[in-house]
Design a protein around this motif. Structure first.
Motif, PDB file in Angstrom:
ATOM      1  N   LEU A  99     -15.154  22.886 -97.638  1.00 55.70           N
ATOM      2  CA  LEU A  99     -14.658  24.258 -97.812  1.00 55.70           C
ATOM      3  C   LEU A  99     -15.252  25.199 -96.765  1.00 55.70           C
ATOM      4  CD1 LEU A  99     -14.687  24.464-101.708  1.00 55.70           C
ATOM      5  CD2 LEU A  99     -12.726  24.075-100.200  1.00 55.70           C
ATOM      6  N   LYS A 100     -16.518  25.007 -96.444  1.00 56.33           N
ATOM      7  CA  LYS A 100     -17.170  25.825 -95.415  1.00 56.33           C
ATOM      8  C   LYS A 100     -16.467  25.677 -94.068  1.00 56.33           C
ATOM      9  CE  LYS A 100     -21.341  25.528 -92.863  1.00 56.33           C
ATOM     10  NZ  LYS A 100     -22.628  24.877 -92.763  1.00 56.33           N
ATOM     11  N   GLU A 101     -16.186  24.437 -93.658  1.00 60.17           N
ATOM     12  CA  GLU A 101     -15.510  24.216 -92.372  1.00 60.17           C
ATOM     13  C   GLU A 101     -14.083  24.742 -92.384  1.00 60.17           C
ATOM     14  OE1 GLU A 101     -16.964  23.579 -89.606  1.00 60.17           O
ATOM     15  OE2 GLU A 101     -18.830  23.316 -90.697  1.00 60.17           O
ATOM     16  N   ARG A 102     -13.378  24.582 -93.492  1.00 61.67           N
ATOM     17  CA  ARG A 102     -12.009  25.118 -93.566  1.00 61.67           C
ATOM     18  C   ARG A 102     -12.019  26.641 -93.428  1.00 61.67           C
ATOM     19  NH1 ARG A 102      -9.403  21.767 -98.527  1.00 61.67           N
ATOM     20  NH2 ARG A 102      -9.065  23.888 -99.236  1.00 61.67           N
ATOM     21  N   VAL A 103     -12.946  27.302 -94.099  1.00 64.51           N
ATOM     22  CA  VAL A 103     -13.044  28.764 -93.979  1.00 64.51           C
ATOM     23  C   VAL A 103     -13.444  29.151 -92.564  1.00 64.51           C
ATOM     24  CG1 VAL A 103     -14.367  30.791 -94.721  1.00 64.51           C
ATOM     25  CG2 VAL A 103     -13.429  29.220 -96.426  1.00 64.51           C
ATOM     26  N   ASN A 104     -14.410  28.438 -91.974  1.00 68.34           N
ATOM     27  CA  ASN A 104     -14.829  28.745 -90.603  1.00 68.34           C
ATOM     28  C   ASN A 104     -13.661  28.691 -89.626  1.00 68.34           C
ATOM     29  OD1 ASN A 104     -17.516  29.198 -91.216  1.00 68.34           O
ATOM     30  ND2 ASN A 104     -18.172  27.134 -90.685  1.00 68.34           N
ATOM     31  N   ILE A 105     -12.769  27.721 -89.802  1.00 65.87           N
ATOM     32  CA  ILE A 105     -11.662  27.564 -88.860  1.00 65.87           C
ATOM     33  C   ILE A 105     -10.460  28.418 -89.241  1.00 65.87           C
ATOM     34  CG2 ILE A 105      -9.966  25.904 -87.956  1.00 65.87           C
ATOM     35  CD1 ILE A 105     -12.317  23.838 -88.007  1.00 65.87           C
ATOM     36  N   PHE A 106      -9.954  28.249 -90.464  1.00 65.17           N
ATOM     37  CA  PHE A 106      -8.698  28.906 -90.827  1.00 65.17           C
ATOM     38  C   PHE A 106      -8.846  30.398 -91.123  1.00 65.17           C
ATOM     39  CE2 PHE A 106      -7.604  24.449 -92.198  1.00 65.17           C
ATOM     40  CZ  PHE A 106      -6.717  24.225 -91.159  1.00 65.17           C
ATOM     41  N   ILE A 116     -17.289  16.680 -89.497  1.00 65.20           N
ATOM     42  CA  ILE A 116     -16.830  17.152 -88.197  1.00 65.20           C
ATOM     43  C   ILE A 116     -15.314  17.087 -88.039  1.00 65.20           C
ATOM     44  CG2 ILE A 116     -19.016  16.662 -87.043  1.00 65.20           C
ATOM     45  CD1 ILE A 116     -17.652  14.124 -85.881  1.00 65.20           C
ATOM     46  N   ALA A 117     -14.643  16.356 -88.931  1.00 59.83           N
ATOM     47  CA  ALA A 117     -13.180  16.286 -88.916  1.00 59.83           C
ATOM     48  C   ALA A 117     -12.718  16.095 -90.352  1.00 59.83           C
ATOM     49  CB  ALA A 117     -12.705  15.132 -88.045  1.00 59.83           C
ATOM     50  N   GLU A 129       8.081  14.735-100.133  1.00 57.59           N
ATOM     51  CA  GLU A 129       7.510  13.664 -99.320  1.00 57.59           C
ATOM     52  C   GLU A 129       5.983  13.718 -99.406  1.00 57.59           C
ATOM     53  OE1 GLU A 129      11.195  15.449 -97.545  1.00 57.59           O
ATOM     54  OE2 GLU A 129       9.243  16.257 -98.079  1.00 57.59           O
ATOM     55  N   ALA A 130       5.348  12.656 -98.938  1.00 58.09           N
ATOM     56  CA  ALA A 130       3.885  12.697 -98.775  1.00 58.09           C
ATOM     57  C   ALA A 130       3.577  13.794 -97.762  1.00 58.09           C
ATOM     58  CB  ALA A 130       3.371  11.350 -98.281  1.00 58.09           C
ATOM     59  N   SER A 131       2.342  14.263 -97.749  1.00 54.24           N
ATOM     60  CA  SER A 131       2.004  15.365 -96.854  1.00 54.24           C
ATOM     61  C   SER A 131       0.560  15.257 -96.367  1.00 54.24           C
ATOM     62  CB  SER A 131       2.184  16.696 -97.585  1.00 54.24           C
ATOM     63  OG  SER A 131       1.913  17.779 -96.733  1.00 54.24           O
ATOM     64  N   ILE A 132       0.351  15.773 -95.158  1.00 49.04           N
ATOM     65  CA  ILE A 132      -0.986  15.885 -94.560  1.00 49.04           C
ATOM     66  C   ILE A 132      -1.176  17.356 -94.217  1.00 49.04           C
ATOM     67  CG2 ILE A 132      -2.459  15.237 -92.609  1.00 49.04           C
ATOM     68  CD1 ILE A 132      -0.671  12.684 -92.354  1.00 49.04           C
ATOM     69  N   GLY A 133      -2.318  17.909 -94.567  1.00 46.72           N
ATOM     70  CA  GLY A 133      -2.553  19.318 -94.272  1.00 46.72           C
ATOM     71  C   GLY A 133      -4.023  19.625 -94.087  1.00 46.72           C
ATOM     72  N   ARG A 134      -4.298  20.904 -93.805  1.00 42.45           N
ATOM     73  CA  ARG A 134      -5.660  21.399 -93.575  1.00 42.45           C
ATOM     74  C   ARG A 134      -6.385  20.527 -92.542  1.00 42.45           C
ATOM     75  NH1 ARG A 134      -3.723  24.888 -96.796  1.00 42.45           N
ATOM     76  NH2 ARG A 134      -4.997  26.065 -98.276  1.00 42.45           N
ATOM     77  N   VAL A 135      -5.682  20.191 -91.479  1.00 45.56           N
ATOM     78  CA  VAL A 135      -6.223  19.322 -90.430  1.00 45.56           C
ATOM     79  C   VAL A 135      -7.192  20.137 -89.571  1.00 45.56           C
ATOM     80  CG1 VAL A 135      -5.623  17.908 -88.421  1.00 45.56           C
ATOM     81  CG2 VAL A 135      -4.111  17.939 -90.434  1.00 45.56           C
ATOM     82  N   ILE A 136      -8.449  19.720 -89.537  1.00 47.13           N
ATOM     83  CA  ILE A 136      -9.448  20.459 -88.764  1.00 47.13           C
ATOM     84  C   ILE A 136     -10.407  19.524 -88.033  1.00 47.13           C
ATOM     85  CG2 ILE A 136      -9.411  22.532 -90.213  1.00 47.13           C
ATOM     86  CD1 ILE A 136     -12.068  21.554 -91.457  1.00 47.13           C
TER      87      ILE A 136
END
Length: 147
Positions: free
Chosen positions: A20-27, A57-58, A71-78
């Motif tokens: 969550l920290k990395e997602r907030v830092n990026i998005f 890191i990813a 469909e299947a889904s991929i998201g929050r790619v960081i």
């Protein structure tokens, strides 16, 4: 450095916190886009991530068909800023696509891509299936990969 894939309940508190920290830092911070990243969808997602020296890191989250889209889904790619330019984004997406096809046995993957990454996702075979639209004031396009 190892790749991990876990359900929400399998994540440790430390892993969830770091994700969550990395997602907030990026998005939110890096992209200067205040939006509610914690959207209650994490509970049904698979969480794919790579750790290095104890840090994530990813990362991306993955959904079975019906849990986000039909469909299947991929998201929050960081990829963490300090770890970029090492090919981790490509490695991450390959891992995610492989998991969807081999483990979830899904044949189609839908993503909501930031438009500036259209060519990146296109290099994996994703095709645009919508016009460009604004999501949180950032141009996005829906894309689909069919096996």
């Amino acid at each position: 450095m190892s790749w991990y894939i876990k359900t929400f309940t399998e994540l440790s508190k430390e892993e969830l916190y770091n994700i969550l920290k990395e997602r907030v830092n990026i998005f939110v911070v890096e992209q200067a886009c205040p939006y509610p990243d914690i959207d209650d969808k994490d509970r049904t997602a698979y969480h794919l991530f790579k750790k290095e020296a104890g840090e994530i890191i990813a990362y991306s989250r993955i959904f079975k068909s019906g849990d986000y889209y039909a469909e299947a889904s991929i998201g929050r790619v960081i990829v963490k800023a300090a770890s970029r330019d090492r090919g981790l984004g490509r490695e991450l997406l390959k891992q995610a696509i492989t998991f969807v096809h081999q483990e979830l046995k899904e044949s189609a993957i839908k993503i909501q891509a930031q438009d500036y990454l259209r060519d990146f996702y296109g290099s994996f075979g994703f095709q645009p299936v919508s016009e460009v639209y604004l999501e949180d004031d950032i141009p996005h396009v829906d894309m689909l990969l069919k096996r």
